[in-house]
Scaffold this motif. Structure first.
Motif, PDB file in Angstrom:
ATOM      1  N   ASP A  87      -5.671  11.304   1.247  1.00  0.00           N
ATOM      2  CA  ASP A  87      -5.601   9.882   0.900  1.00  0.00           C
ATOM      3  C   ASP A  87      -4.177   9.342   1.049  1.00  0.00           C
ATOM      4  O   ASP A  87      -3.953   8.142   0.850  1.00  0.00           O
ATOM      5  CB  ASP A  87      -6.046   9.658  -0.551  1.00  0.00           C
ATOM      6  N   LEU A  96      -3.580   5.715   2.168  1.00  0.00           N
ATOM      7  CA  LEU A  96      -4.364   5.480   3.374  1.00  0.00           C
ATOM      8  C   LEU A  96      -5.747   4.908   3.058  1.00  0.00           C
ATOM      9  O   LEU A  96      -6.304   5.176   2.000  1.00  0.00           O
ATOM     10  CB  LEU A  96      -4.498   6.793   4.157  1.00  0.00           C
ATOM     11  N   LYS A 132       2.648   6.583   1.522  1.00  0.00           N
ATOM     12  CA  LYS A 132       1.654   5.578   1.922  1.00  0.00           C
ATOM     13  C   LYS A 132       0.261   5.976   1.446  1.00  0.00           C
ATOM     14  O   LYS A 132      -0.136   7.127   1.574  1.00  0.00           O
ATOM     15  CB  LYS A 132       1.645   5.430   3.450  1.00  0.00           C
ATOM     16  N   SER A 152       0.843  -1.201   0.000  1.00  0.00           N
ATOM     17  CA  SER A 152       0.000   0.000   0.000  1.00  0.00           C
ATOM     18  C   SER A 152       0.871   1.241   0.000  1.00  0.00           C
ATOM     19  O   SER A 152       0.469   2.280   0.491  1.00  0.00           O
ATOM     20  CB  SER A 152      -0.901   0.028   1.237  1.00  0.00           C
TER      21      SER A 152
END
Lengths: 244, 125
Positions: B88, B120, B118, B10
């Motif tokens: 985000d 989220l 990252k 992610s």
């Protein structure tokens, strides 16, 4: 078998090819659980009730508060202070008295989650925090029960359908992100109705479109995107190499 | 600047002007396939090498956004309305969140800096 009143009530969906009485009967005999009956849960519960899912269990430990009313459409001004699951049961039963609505007024924990979920054909996410979602996710993997994750913030939302043993589970991603960022009322309604659609397809034996896929909704520019997602071979919850 | 990008599950890990060999050691072999969309040829190796115009964190994120847009992937870490990081995403430089850096997104990146971007998830309901 469907009786005359059911044939009339569900007429608009019975005439859909590949749905018909067979599909309706499958829904009638199905049991869905919605964990959390807030912004997401109010919408998914409403549509699962309207479509005729035979038994719906709704789980929540909260009471109705004024800030809930911008998005939790089963609750009205007069319901403030009442238990959400009781208010929701009453209104859903009025919408469709043929559906059995079971209210469970409790907080989902690692200790009680298996007993709550056991016996359901599908679990819909209606919670508002990552901790509860991961508890529900683990239980669904253990019981091999499909779990439809949905989450929102502001005008954004996400959705995936987790089929234990086949698709990634929520823990695969070590997911991060903050809650409490604000929610515009229609955003959970959009995501929850997609969750409901996935649940209906699962219950009538059709392939859920979002198994192994992540749907991202961005209401700022009205974009939907769907991406393939893969299982994490080292997932602490669903890895096939974990001892059972 | 040169950027060596490693897609994770992610997140993207980006090493700027690496001072030593960059490997995927310790990272999962399976990642989100769409993270490779702008560089499909790099999928087998798992490491993307590219050149970025500019030398700031903002320039890096803006360039990545452009590359993903060309590949039809919705990936826009800098919100065009606020000109700040979109909610985000979260971004760290050498393990430090960008908000803790003196110049935030306008921080100049140094050789060997590791940027972790990252994506989220959404948790409200």
């Amino acid at each position: 078998m469907l009786d005359q009143s059911e044939l009339i009530r569900y007429n608009r969906q019975l005439i859909i090819p590949d749905f018909g009485e067979e599909g309706q009967n499958k829904l009638k005999n199905a049991h869905a659980i919605i964990i959390g009956i807030g912004g997401l849960g109010c919408s998914s519960a409403t549509y699962l009730t309207a479509v005729g899912v035979g038994h719906i269990t709704i789980v929540d430990f909260d009471t109705v508060e004024l800030p809930d009313l911008n998005r939790q459409i089963l609750y009205w001004q007069e319901d403030i202070g009442e238990k959400k699951v009781i208010v929701a049961q009453k209104k859903l039963s009025k919408l469709n008295p043929l559906v059995q609505i079971t209210p469970v007024f409790t907080k989902v924990t690692e200790e009680n989650v298996l007993s709550i979920i056991k016996g359901a054909q599908v679990v819909l996410d209606g919670t508002d925090n990552v901790a509860t979602r991961l508890i529900v996710n683990s239980a669904c993997v253990k019981l091999k029960t499909p779990y439809i994750y949905g989450g929102v913030s502001r005008l954004r939302g996400m959705l995936t359908t987790i089929i234990p043993g086949k698709t990634p589970c929520l823990a695969c991603f070590h997911p991060e992100g903050a809650g409490g960022l604000g929610v515009l009322g229609v955003t959970p309604a959009i995501i929850a109705n997609l969750q409901a659609l996935e649940a209906i397809k699962l219950l009538i034996g059709h392939s859920p479109a979002l198994a192994g896929k992540l749907l991202l909704f961005n209401g700022d520019d009205m974009k939907f995107q769907v991406y393939d997602i893969k299982r994490n071979e080292s997932c602490p919850v669903c890895s096939p190499t974990l001892p059972r | 600047m040169k950027a060596v990008i490693m897609p994770g599950f992610s997140e993207l890990i980006i090493v700027v002007n690496p001072t030593q060999e960059v490997t995927r050691e310790g990272m999962l072999s399976i990642v989100m396939p769409w993270l490779y969309a702008p560089w499909p040829h790099a999928r087998e190796k798992g490491i993307i090498e590219t050149e970025i115009d500019g030398d700031t964190l903002r320039a890096l994120l803006a360039e990545l956004s452009t590359r993903y847009k060309v590949a039809n992937v919705d990936f826009q870490p800098i919100n065009p309305t606020t000109n700040d990081l979109d909610f985000d995403y979260d971004v760290l430089v050498n393990g430090k969140n960008y908000v803790a850096l003196a110049h935030g997104l306008d921080t100049k990146l140094k050789d060997g800096d590791e940027v972790k971007l990252k994506m989220l998830w959404r948790w409200d309901g």
